[in-house]
Write a protein that holds these residues in place. Structure first.
Motif, PDB file in Angstrom:
ATOM      1  N   VAL A 212      60.846   8.612  20.698  1.00 47.77           N
ATOM      2  CA  VAL A 212      60.969   7.462  19.800  1.00 47.77           C
ATOM      3  C   VAL A 212      59.684   6.636  19.832  1.00 47.77           C
ATOM      4  O   VAL A 212      59.166   6.235  18.787  1.00 47.77           O
ATOM      5  N   SER A 213      59.143   6.416  21.033  1.00 43.36           N
ATOM      6  CA  SER A 213      57.933   5.598  21.141  1.00 43.36           C
ATOM      7  C   SER A 213      56.737   6.256  20.465  1.00 43.36           C
ATOM      8  O   SER A 213      55.809   5.572  20.050  1.00 43.36           O
ATOM      9  N   ARG A 214      56.780   7.572  20.328  1.00 39.73           N
ATOM     10  CA  ARG A 214      55.687   8.290  19.649  1.00 39.73           C
ATOM     11  C   ARG A 214      55.924   8.403  18.141  1.00 39.73           C
ATOM     12  O   ARG A 214      55.136   9.009  17.444  1.00 39.73           O
ATOM     13  N   GLY A 215      57.023   7.847  17.677  1.00 45.74           N
ATOM     14  CA  GLY A 215      57.258   7.803  16.239  1.00 45.74           C
ATOM     15  C   GLY A 215      58.118   8.914  15.677  1.00 45.74           C
ATOM     16  O   GLY A 215      58.182   9.092  14.464  1.00 45.74           O
ATOM     17  N   SER A 216      58.799   9.658  16.530  1.00 45.74           N
ATOM     18  CA  SER A 216      59.651  10.740  16.034  1.00 45.74           C
ATOM     19  C   SER A 216      60.988  10.196  15.573  1.00 45.74           C
ATOM     20  O   SER A 216      61.615   9.403  16.259  1.00 45.74           O
ATOM     21  N   TRP A 217      61.428  10.644  14.416  1.00 47.80           N
ATOM     22  CA  TRP A 217      62.749  10.265  13.925  1.00 47.80           C
ATOM     23  C   TRP A 217      63.781  11.321  14.319  1.00 47.80           C
ATOM     24  O   TRP A 217      64.928  11.220  13.975  1.00 47.80           O
ATOM     25  N   GLU A 218      63.341  12.335  15.062  1.00 48.06           N
ATOM     26  CA  GLU A 218      64.242  13.375  15.547  1.00 48.06           C
ATOM     27  C   GLU A 218      64.217  13.418  17.077  1.00 48.06           C
ATOM     28  O   GLU A 218      64.243  14.484  17.671  1.00 48.06           O
ATOM     29  N   ALA A 219      64.170  12.259  17.697  1.00 50.41           N
ATOM     30  CA  ALA A 219      63.973  12.163  19.142  1.00 50.41           C
ATOM     31  C   ALA A 219      65.035  12.913  19.939  1.00 50.41           C
ATOM     32  O   ALA A 219      64.718  13.618  20.901  1.00 50.41           O
ATOM     33  N   GLU A 220      66.295  12.798  19.550  1.00 51.18           N
ATOM     34  CA  GLU A 220      67.360  13.463  20.300  1.00 51.18           C
ATOM     35  C   GLU A 220      67.252  14.984  20.189  1.00 51.18           C
ATOM     36  O   GLU A 220      67.429  15.698  21.179  1.00 51.18           O
ATOM     37  N   ASP A 221      66.932  15.472  19.006  1.00 46.28           N
ATOM     38  CA  ASP A 221      66.758  16.916  18.829  1.00 46.28           C
ATOM     39  C   ASP A 221      65.578  17.425  19.647  1.00 46.28           C
ATOM     40  O   ASP A 221      65.652  18.492  20.260  1.00 46.28           O
ATOM     41  N   LEU A 222      64.489  16.667  19.658  1.00 46.15           N
ATOM     42  CA  LEU A 222      63.319  17.080  20.427  1.00 46.15           C
ATOM     43  C   LEU A 222      63.609  17.053  21.929  1.00 46.15           C
ATOM     44  O   LEU A 222      63.145  17.918  22.668  1.00 46.15           O
ATOM     45  N   ALA A 223      64.383  16.077  22.372  1.00 49.28           N
ATOM     46  CA  ALA A 223      64.770  16.024  23.784  1.00 49.28           C
ATOM     47  C   ALA A 223      65.605  17.252  24.135  1.00 49.28           C
ATOM     48  O   ALA A 223      65.396  17.889  25.183  1.00 49.28           O
ATOM     49  N   ASP A 224      66.531  17.620  23.255  1.00 43.07           N
ATOM     50  CA  ASP A 224      67.355  18.803  23.499  1.00 43.07           C
ATOM     51  C   ASP A 224      66.519  20.091  23.496  1.00 43.07           C
ATOM     52  O   ASP A 224      66.740  20.984  24.314  1.00 43.07           O
ATOM     53  N   GLN A 225      65.543  20.168  22.594  1.00 44.48           N
ATOM     54  CA  GLN A 225      64.657  21.331  22.567  1.00 44.48           C
ATOM     55  C   GLN A 225      63.878  21.433  23.874  1.00 44.48           C
ATOM     56  O   GLN A 225      63.701  22.523  24.415  1.00 44.48           O
TER      57      GLN A 225
END
Length: 184
Positions: free
Chosen positions: A42-55
């Motif tokens: 989120v702090s880096r500007g991703s609007w898909e933060a939860e998906d990226l965390a899961d990946q």
């Protein structure tokens, strides 16, 4: 083509065991790592933060058998290293500008089509998200500022967290709108 990695019970249990031998402590560490990953994205500007965390977690989970043999140190640091690569890949993939809607000539027929697409896209959102978007953009000037502060309090969010949530919803709505206008 590679088949996507899917975490299963066995690999998840192995991941937890790598985090800590005590299952309860491992579970808390897992939740803490996931929460930190989301915050990083989120702090880096991703609007898909939860998906990226899961990946990120999926990728680390896939590597745990190799890590068990020779990894030394805090496992959370490994997650953060993988998260950096996941974010760079996401940023590269999303660096293209969003699709532009077909040019609007301003005719009554085109405005009607835009309204229909907007209504159709709004209808795809859950009621709570629709209400949030409408409330967020309601009012003008100071009343708008006051309303947004009240919304943040009502949803138990910081002002910034509310902005991020609305940004994500708006991005989803905008994608839907672009696709609808392009195909109608």
């Amino acid at each position: 083509m590679k088949t996507p990695w899917e975490i299963n019970d066995e690999s998840f249990n192995r991941l937890l065991a790598w985090l800590d031998p005590d299952p309860e402590v491992a579970g808390k560490k897992y939740e803490d790592i996931r929460r930190k990953l989301i915050r990083i994205f989120v702090s880096r500007g991703s609007w898909e933060a939860e998906d990226l965390a899961d990946q990120t977690i999926d990728r680390v989970s896939k590597k745990v058998p190799d890590l068990l043999a020779d990894y030394v140190g805090d496992p959370s640091l490994y997650f953060f290293g993988v998260a950096n690569r996941v974010f760079l890949e996401w940023r590269r993939k999303n660096s293209l500008p969003p699709p532009t809607p077909p040019p609007s000539g301003g005719s009554a027929e085109e405005k009607e089509r835009e309204d229909q697409c907007l209504n159709r896209c709004m209808a795809t959102l859950p009621q709570q998200q629709r209400r949030l978007l409408l409330d967020y953009y309601r009012e003008e000037k100071q009343a708008k500022i006051d309303r947004r502060k009240a919304l943040a309090v009502e949803l138990v969010l910081t002002d910034n967290a509310l902005k991020i949530k609305v940004f994500r919803l708006r991005a989803t709505l905008q994608d839907c709108l672009f696709h609808c206008l392009a195909h109608s």
